[in-house]
Design an enzyme around this catalytic site. Structure first.
Site, PDB file in Angstrom:
ATOM      1  N   CYS A   1       0.610  -0.784   0.458  1.00  0.00           N
ATOM      2  CA  CYS A   1      -0.235   0.000   0.123  1.00  0.00           C
ATOM      3  C   CYS A   1       0.831   1.338   0.029  1.00  0.00           C
ATOM      4  O   CYS A   1       1.763   1.711   0.815  1.00  0.00           O
ATOM      5  CB  CYS A   1      -1.114   0.278   0.881  1.00  0.00           C
TER       6      CYS A   1
ATOM      7  N   HIS B   1      -8.857  -3.689  -2.653  1.00  0.00           N
ATOM      8  CA  HIS B   1      -7.981  -3.460  -1.572  1.00  0.00           C
ATOM      9  C   HIS B   1      -8.177  -1.422  -1.739  1.00  0.00           C
ATOM     10  O   HIS B   1      -8.465  -1.191  -0.249  1.00  0.00           O
ATOM     11  CB  HIS B   1      -6.457  -3.639  -2.044  1.00  0.00           C
ATOM     12  N   GLU B   2      -8.560  -1.157  -2.623  1.00  0.00           N
ATOM     13  CA  GLU B   2      -8.288   0.249  -2.532  1.00  0.00           C
ATOM     14  C   GLU B   2      -9.868   0.147  -2.182  1.00  0.00           C
ATOM     15  O   GLU B   2     -10.148   1.626  -1.412  1.00  0.00           O
ATOM     16  CB  GLU B   2      -8.897   0.888  -4.226  1.00  0.00           C
TER      17      GLU B   2
ATOM     18  N   HIS C   1     -10.346   1.667   1.478  1.00  0.00           N
ATOM     19  CA  HIS C   1      -9.965   2.953   0.989  1.00  0.00           C
ATOM     20  C   HIS C   1     -11.018   3.274   1.968  1.00  0.00           C
ATOM     21  O   HIS C   1     -11.204   4.763   2.414  1.00  0.00           O
ATOM     22  CB  HIS C   1      -8.224   3.187   0.738  1.00  0.00           C
TER      23      HIS C   1
END
Length: 166
Positions: free
Chosen positions: A95, A137-138, A141
């Site tokens: 990351c 993953h994004e 966020h």
């Protein structure tokens, strides 16, 4: 080139839930996309990695992801994930918010992402393998979730310098 500082692990803003982008925000979001592109390009020059970045990583608490791969950019506004596969994959996740750390996580092997593009049109993409993992993953966020929170176990961490064929 408006390179923005990337919020780093420990910054409390990384744990905030982002708010939706409104159609009236589009002009402002175009500048954010430019900032994300330039910031990610700078990160790539430094670390040799980086395929996508979420707006909260530069302190813009909006539901926007920018991806740049194979000389092609995609902007995901207000994305949602569905059709999450039962089959999971294990990956060493890295990351931009903790560039020297890898975390082993489980992600869905495939999923679907629905989003709006910069022209506000509705889009759908089916994702598999690396692309599925990347956008999960994004997306995390946007909900204030970091890969370190998804670690498989206490041994699922390693430094970039110590990573061996993992």
């Amino acid at each position: 080139m408006p390179i923005k500082p990337i919020l780093q692990l420990g910054n409390p803003r990384l744990y905030e839930i982002s708010t939706p982008v409104e159609k009236s925000d589009l002009a402002e979001m175009k500048q954010v996309v430019t900032d994300l592109h330039d910031t990610m390009a700078d990160f790539r020059n430094t670390y040799g990695a980086g395929r996508a970045i979420a707006a909260p990583q530069i302190g813009v608490m909006k539901r926007l992801i920018y991806m740049h791969m194979n000389n092609q950019s995609t902007v995901f506004i207000n994305p949602t994930l569905d059709n999450l596969s039962d089959e999971m994959i294990e990956v060493w996740d890295d990351c931009m918010s903790f560039p020297d750390l890898f975390v082993k996580v489980r992600r869905h092997k495939s999923c679907r992402i629905r989003f709006r593009a910069l022209d506000w049109s509705e889009q759908v993409m089916n994702l598999e393998d690396d692309l599925s993992e990347l956008l999960q993953h994004e997306y995390d966020h946007l909900d204030g979730i970091l890969a370190v929170s998804r670690a498989i176990d206490a041994q699922s961490f390693c430094l970039r310098s110590q990573r061996q064929h993992a």
